[in-house]
Motif scaffolding. Structure first.
Motif, PDB file in Angstrom:
ATOM      1  N   VAL A 437      -9.744   1.732  -5.726  1.00 29.79           N
ATOM      2  CA  VAL A 437     -10.086   0.314  -5.800  1.00 29.79           C
ATOM      3  C   VAL A 437      -9.046  -0.459  -4.994  1.00 29.79           C
ATOM      4  CG1 VAL A 437     -10.302  -1.689  -7.317  1.00 29.79           C
ATOM      5  CG2 VAL A 437     -11.165   0.548  -8.059  1.00 29.79           C
ATOM      6  N   PRO A 438      -9.458  -1.219  -3.971  1.00 27.00           N
ATOM      7  CA  PRO A 438      -8.474  -1.976  -3.192  1.00 27.00           C
ATOM      8  C   PRO A 438      -7.795  -3.030  -4.070  1.00 27.00           C
ATOM      9  CG  PRO A 438     -10.629  -1.947  -2.112  1.00 27.00           C
ATOM     10  CD  PRO A 438     -10.829  -1.451  -3.497  1.00 27.00           C
ATOM     11  N   ARG A 439      -6.495  -3.038  -4.066  1.00 24.44           N
ATOM     12  CA  ARG A 439      -5.769  -4.019  -4.871  1.00 24.44           C
ATOM     13  C   ARG A 439      -5.886  -5.393  -4.220  1.00 24.44           C
ATOM     14  NH1 ARG A 439       0.244  -4.610  -6.662  1.00 24.44           N
ATOM     15  NH2 ARG A 439      -0.084  -5.384  -8.786  1.00 24.44           N
ATOM     16  N   ASN A 440      -6.050  -6.417  -5.018  1.00 22.37           N
ATOM     17  CA  ASN A 440      -6.097  -7.767  -4.465  1.00 22.37           C
ATOM     18  C   ASN A 440      -4.806  -8.052  -3.701  1.00 22.37           C
ATOM     19  OD1 ASN A 440      -5.467 -10.811  -4.636  1.00 22.37           O
ATOM     20  ND2 ASN A 440      -7.656 -10.704  -5.107  1.00 22.37           N
ATOM     21  N   ARG A 441      -4.948  -8.484  -2.468  1.00 20.85           N
ATOM     22  CA  ARG A 441      -3.781  -8.644  -1.587  1.00 20.85           C
ATOM     23  C   ARG A 441      -2.808  -9.699  -2.107  1.00 20.85           C
ATOM     24  NH1 ARG A 441      -6.876  -9.861   3.748  1.00 20.85           N
ATOM     25  NH2 ARG A 441      -8.200  -8.335   2.692  1.00 20.85           N
ATOM     26  N   HIS A 442      -3.313 -10.727  -2.749  1.00 22.30           N
ATOM     27  CA  HIS A 442      -2.438 -11.796  -3.237  1.00 22.30           C
ATOM     28  C   HIS A 442      -1.664 -11.343  -4.471  1.00 22.30           C
ATOM     29  CE1 HIS A 442      -4.483 -14.350  -0.367  1.00 22.30           C
ATOM     30  NE2 HIS A 442      -5.639 -13.972  -0.885  1.00 22.30           N
ATOM     31  N   ASP A 447       3.526  -9.389  -6.623  1.00 22.66           N
ATOM     32  CA  ASP A 447       4.300  -8.335  -7.297  1.00 22.66           C
ATOM     33  C   ASP A 447       5.426  -7.830  -6.396  1.00 22.66           C
ATOM     34  OD1 ASP A 447       2.633  -8.617  -9.428  1.00 22.66           O
ATOM     35  OD2 ASP A 447       1.528  -6.751  -9.105  1.00 22.66           O
ATOM     36  N   ALA A 448       5.135  -7.708  -5.103  1.00 23.69           N
ATOM     37  CA  ALA A 448       6.171  -7.251  -4.161  1.00 23.69           C
ATOM     38  C   ALA A 448       7.304  -8.254  -4.072  1.00 23.69           C
ATOM     39  CB  ALA A 448       5.538  -7.014  -2.783  1.00 23.69           C
ATOM     40  N   GLU A 449       6.948  -9.534  -4.134  1.00 24.17           N
ATOM     41  CA  GLU A 449       7.974 -10.589  -4.078  1.00 24.17           C
ATOM     42  C   GLU A 449       8.870 -10.548  -5.324  1.00 24.17           C
ATOM     43  OE1 GLU A 449       8.202 -15.482  -3.871  1.00 24.17           O
ATOM     44  OE2 GLU A 449       6.341 -14.437  -3.332  1.00 24.17           O
ATOM     45  N   LEU A 450       8.238 -10.283  -6.464  1.00 23.78           N
ATOM     46  CA  LEU A 450       9.025 -10.205  -7.715  1.00 23.78           C
ATOM     47  C   LEU A 450       9.984  -9.015  -7.677  1.00 23.78           C
ATOM     48  CD1 LEU A 450       6.262 -11.032 -10.345  1.00 23.78           C
ATOM     49  CD2 LEU A 450       8.198 -12.468  -9.691  1.00 23.78           C
TER      50      LEU A 450
END
Length: 453
Positions: A437-442, A447-450
């Motif tokens: 399932v493609p993860r929602n990009r936003h 999450d990457a920013e956190l």
């Protein structure tokens, strides 16, 4: 034959619903089992989709084009529009995927993305999009254009079209709608995102006014054998529709497309190869071969010759002497199905073929490699599968009893060997195809920013 060594890998199955008969099937509509209006009869489609679902198929596939001539195959002359048809099938099935051809050349990304997302929600996450860069040049005239797009433009539009659609499908994060009656909060506005895309071919602001489904986004399919087509498939395709006359051709194609996908940073195991086939099944191998030969001999050569002109922009080949050398056509076909047109020209030139010999050779190439008794056909399918020539098969469906010979006699053999599933693994198309399932990009970016903080 021994069961597959990779037990986790199983053959995927698609059913191509062709109603009264597609390319090379000009007389199929005369069969007593096929209603004369099968291609516009939702009851026929529903019965075939349910027949495929009972056999645990992964998907039904609705082909489409938007330009016809009097020489087009019967199914092409009078058929239902894919998304309308698939939406009707969605409420008459529960597990089987619903895949339709939609042109990236003559659709706007926002409208197409919205319609596909609607099908995805109606079906509970079973939608798929076969992306095409339209080859029939006459389509331009049906959309108010004087000229068809050239090859580079068609494929450039197709890639950008898919990227825009995928961006629009991420307009809402999965938890964007609290729908909290107590607080009166219906939408979390921080979870709604504009696209603000401005590219070479499209400008789309967004957001799309529809949320993601259980499978995240519709599955992307693609069919194309040109360099541009293979690159497009490698870039965005999760299922690749193709044709291979031999297992060697199938292996070469699969390796090439998967290598291209890997070079683009994709997991090649998430690119599934689906050759289209029309098995011929009888009680014995000899009877099956006789049936195939009888069908070949019974074809109207004039109709075959007319269909032969499609890759060349429906060029009229009846004007030539059939037994003279293949005509010099220059760049004819360059804005239509260029790769196929060039393959045919090269075939005739390298073999010194006449027009008749070229047509006959091309017709032979299109014959099914899966002909024989149920066991023979099962053995051959397994041989192709284990060789890596395919991950799935797209079975052309017209006559119900002939399709039943495949579902009721061939599949049980493959099922016993573990080659095909014995039960659905999921209620979504991605789940049954084994695709992530493609993860929602936003959501992923947040999450990457956190994590980076």
């Amino acid at each position: 034959m021994a069961p597959p060594t990779r037990r986790s890998r199983q053959l995927k199955l698609g059913a191509v619903l062709m109603g009264v008969g597609g390319p090379g099937q000009h007389d199929t509509w005369r069969h007593p089992e096929i209603p004369g209006d099968a291609s516009i009869d939702i009851r026929w489609y529903a019965a075939r989709a349910q027949q495929a679902e009972a056999a645990l198929f992964d998907l039904v596939f609705i082909v489409d084009s938007q330009f016809i001539t009097p020489h087009s195959p019967p199914h092409y002359l009078n058929r239902l529009e894919p998304l309308t048809l698939l939406s009707a099938l969605a409420v008459q099935t529960t597990h089987i995927g619903l895949v339709g051809t939609l042109t990236a050349s003559y659709n706007s990304p926002f409208n197409l993305a919205r319609r596909l997302a609607s099908l995805d929600l109606i079906s509970g996450g079973r939608a798929g999009w076969n992306v095409v860069a339209t080859g029939d040049g006459g389509t331009a005239g049906n959309y108010g254009l004087d000229e068809h797009y050239d090859y580079a433009t068609r494929y450039g539009r197709a890639l950008e079209h898919v990227r825009v659609a995928q961006g629009l499908w991420d307009s809402y994060e999965d938890d964007a709608f609290p729908r909290d009656r107590g607080t009166g909060v219906f939408l979390d506005p921080a979870k709604q995102h504009r696209l603000d895309h401005r590219g070479e071919h499209f400008s789309v602001v967004g957001p799309l006014n529809i949320s993601r489904s259980a499978q995240g986004q519709p599955v992307i399919f693609q069919a194309g054998d040109s360099e541009e087509g293979r690159d497009l498939g490698a870039a965005v395709g999760e299922g690749i529709f193709t044709h291979a006359a031999t297992v060697e051709q199938g292996v070469a194609f699969a390796r090439d497309v998967k290598a291209r996908a890997a070079a683009k940073g994709r997991d090649p195991d998430h690119v599934l190869i689906f050759p289209g086939v029309s098995p011929v099944i009888a009680d014995t191998d000899e009877e099956a071969r006789d049936r195939e030969e009888a069908a070949r001999l019974g074809k109207d050569f004039a109709k075959t010759l007319a269909q032969f002109g499609r890759p060349f922009g429906w060029h009229d080949f009846s004007r030539y002497d059939l037994d003279a050398p293949f005509p010099e056509l220059g760049d004819l076909g360059a804005t239509s199905f260029r790769t196929r047109a060039e393959q045919i020209k090269a075939l005739a030139r390298e073999n010194g073929y006449t027009l008749r010999q070229t047509v006959e050779h091309v017709t032979r190439e299109q014959r099914s490699p899966f002909v024989g008794s149920p066991r023979t056909v099962a053995d051959e399918i397994q041989r192709w599968f284990q060789a890596g020539a395919l991950d799935g098969l797209n079975i052309t469906v017209t006559v119900p009893s002939e399709f039943a010979r495949f579902t009721d006699e061939v599949l049980p053999i493959l099922r016993e060997r573990g080659v095909v599933r014995s039960a659905y693994e999921s209620t979504t198309l991605r789940g049954n195809l084994g695709l992530p399932v493609p993860r929602n990009r936003h959501t992923a970016a947040r999450d990457a920013e956190l994590v980076a903080r």
